[in-house]
Design an enzyme around this catalytic site. Structure first.
Site, PDB file in Angstrom:
ATOM      1  NE  ARG A 189      -4.283  -1.418   0.184  1.00 36.89           N
ATOM      2  CZ  ARG A 189      -4.429  -2.525  -0.526  1.00 36.89           C
ATOM      3  NH1 ARG A 189      -3.437  -2.931  -1.312  1.00 36.89           N
ATOM      4  NH2 ARG A 189      -5.547  -3.228  -0.468  1.00 36.89           N
ATOM      5  CD  GLU A 218      -3.127   3.324  -5.296  1.00 37.77           C
ATOM      6  OE1 GLU A 218      -2.142   2.702  -4.891  1.00 37.77           O
ATOM      7  OE2 GLU A 218      -4.261   2.789  -5.463  1.00 37.77           O
ATOM      8  CG  HIS A 237      -3.367  -0.659  -6.564  1.00 38.27           C
ATOM      9  ND1 HIS A 237      -3.783  -0.020  -5.428  1.00 38.27           N
ATOM     10  CD2 HIS A 237      -3.219  -1.962  -6.215  1.00 38.27           C
ATOM     11  CE1 HIS A 237      -3.901  -0.894  -4.428  1.00 38.27           C
ATOM     12  NE2 HIS A 237      -3.558  -2.082  -4.897  1.00 38.27           N
ATOM     13  CB  SER A 240      -5.064  -8.707  -8.085  1.00 36.71           C
ATOM     14  OG  SER A 240      -5.914  -7.575  -8.104  1.00 36.71           O
TER      15      SER A 240
END
Length: 271
Positions: A189, A218, A237, A240
């Site tokens: 983070r 962000e 980011h 995933s």
């Protein structure tokens, strides 16, 4: 919840008296007030395990891209002003280098598995030491104090959860402990790093480079100094962000919601 939206606050909970469960995508829960949700009798789930493989892959990607100056190299290769490739344009070795992993949970351990294939020396700092057989499997050495890891590592990779204890875990003091040739990689983070201290360290060559999949906020404001530094790689980011993983995350969230509504045990319930 997807990308921390909608924001769950008391006003929303008061307007949703029949709410039974909040299913949050990803592993991080720092955006949720668990005590508040519990006081309204609302349960919470996340998707902690499915994201670990892709996030570990991205951690290695960022390390390799930064070490070999991939973004700068691409810009040079496609620039209309390039007439020749300089012979003294060099990157840093990854194979045989020392990788320090801060946070040896599921993601950190998967990074270590990948780093072993690069014949890296692996150090790690964690709240709890891993079992000896787990350490041996990846050749990892435990550092009880983070200072030891920072001083020895060529690459420092952050894979911790954001908690009050890890907020700005890496600040001015920690950056000054790192080698001037070291690279900081953050896949956890943004708030785990003091960004002002990081900007200063990069500008003054306290450390060599940074590769960040996470920042705060962000996205960063378009005039943020991190966006202007050549020795920084920033991705949006995407730890995933693969089709398969995002599909399974959606499936797991739906399963948790169905279980919560049926009064059954909730997969991946956050307690």
């Amino acid at each position: 919840m997807w990308y921390h939206k909608p924001i769950i606050n008391e006003e929303l909970l008061q307007n949703l008296p029949n709410l039974k469960i909040v299913a949050s995508s990803g592993v991080g829960i720092d955006h949720l007030d668990l005590n508040l949700l519990s006081s309204y009798g609302v349960k919470v789930s996340n998707t902690p395990f499915i994201v670990s493989t892709d996030t570990a892959d991205l951690g290695m990607t960022l390390m390799l891209a930064s070490a070999r100056r991939l973004v700068e190299g691409y810009e040079m290769a496609v620039s209309p002003d390039t007439e020749y490739f300089p012979a003294d344009w060099l990157g840093a070795e990854v194979s045989g280098a020392t990788l320090g992993i801060v946070g040896m949970g599921t993601i950190g351990y998967k990074v270590a598995e990948r780093a072993k294939a690069f014949e890296m020396k692996i150090l790690y700092h964690n709240r709890n030491q891993r079992k000896k057989e787990e350490e041996s499997a990846v050749g990892a050495v435990y550092c009880k104090k983070i200072d030891e890891l920072l001083q020895q590592s060529d690459f420092v990779l952050l894979a911790v959860n954001l908690t009050p204890q890890t907020c700005k875990l890496i600040g001015k003091r920690e950056l000054e402990l790192m080698k001037p040739t070291a690279t900081l990689i953050n896949i956890s983070r943004g708030l785990v790093v003091d960004q002002d201290a990081l900007v200063e360290a990069l500008q003054n060559k306290v450390i060599k480079a940074a590769a960040l999949d996470v920042t705060y906020p962000e996205p960063l404001p378009r005039d943020h100094p991190l966006l202007k530094l050549k020795n920084v790689i920033i991705t949006p980011h995407i730890g995933s962000a693969t089709k398969k993983t995002r599909w399974v995350m959606m499936e797991e969230m739906a399963e948790s919601i169905q279980a919560g509504l049926a009064g059954l045990p909730i997969p991946h319930e956050v307690l």
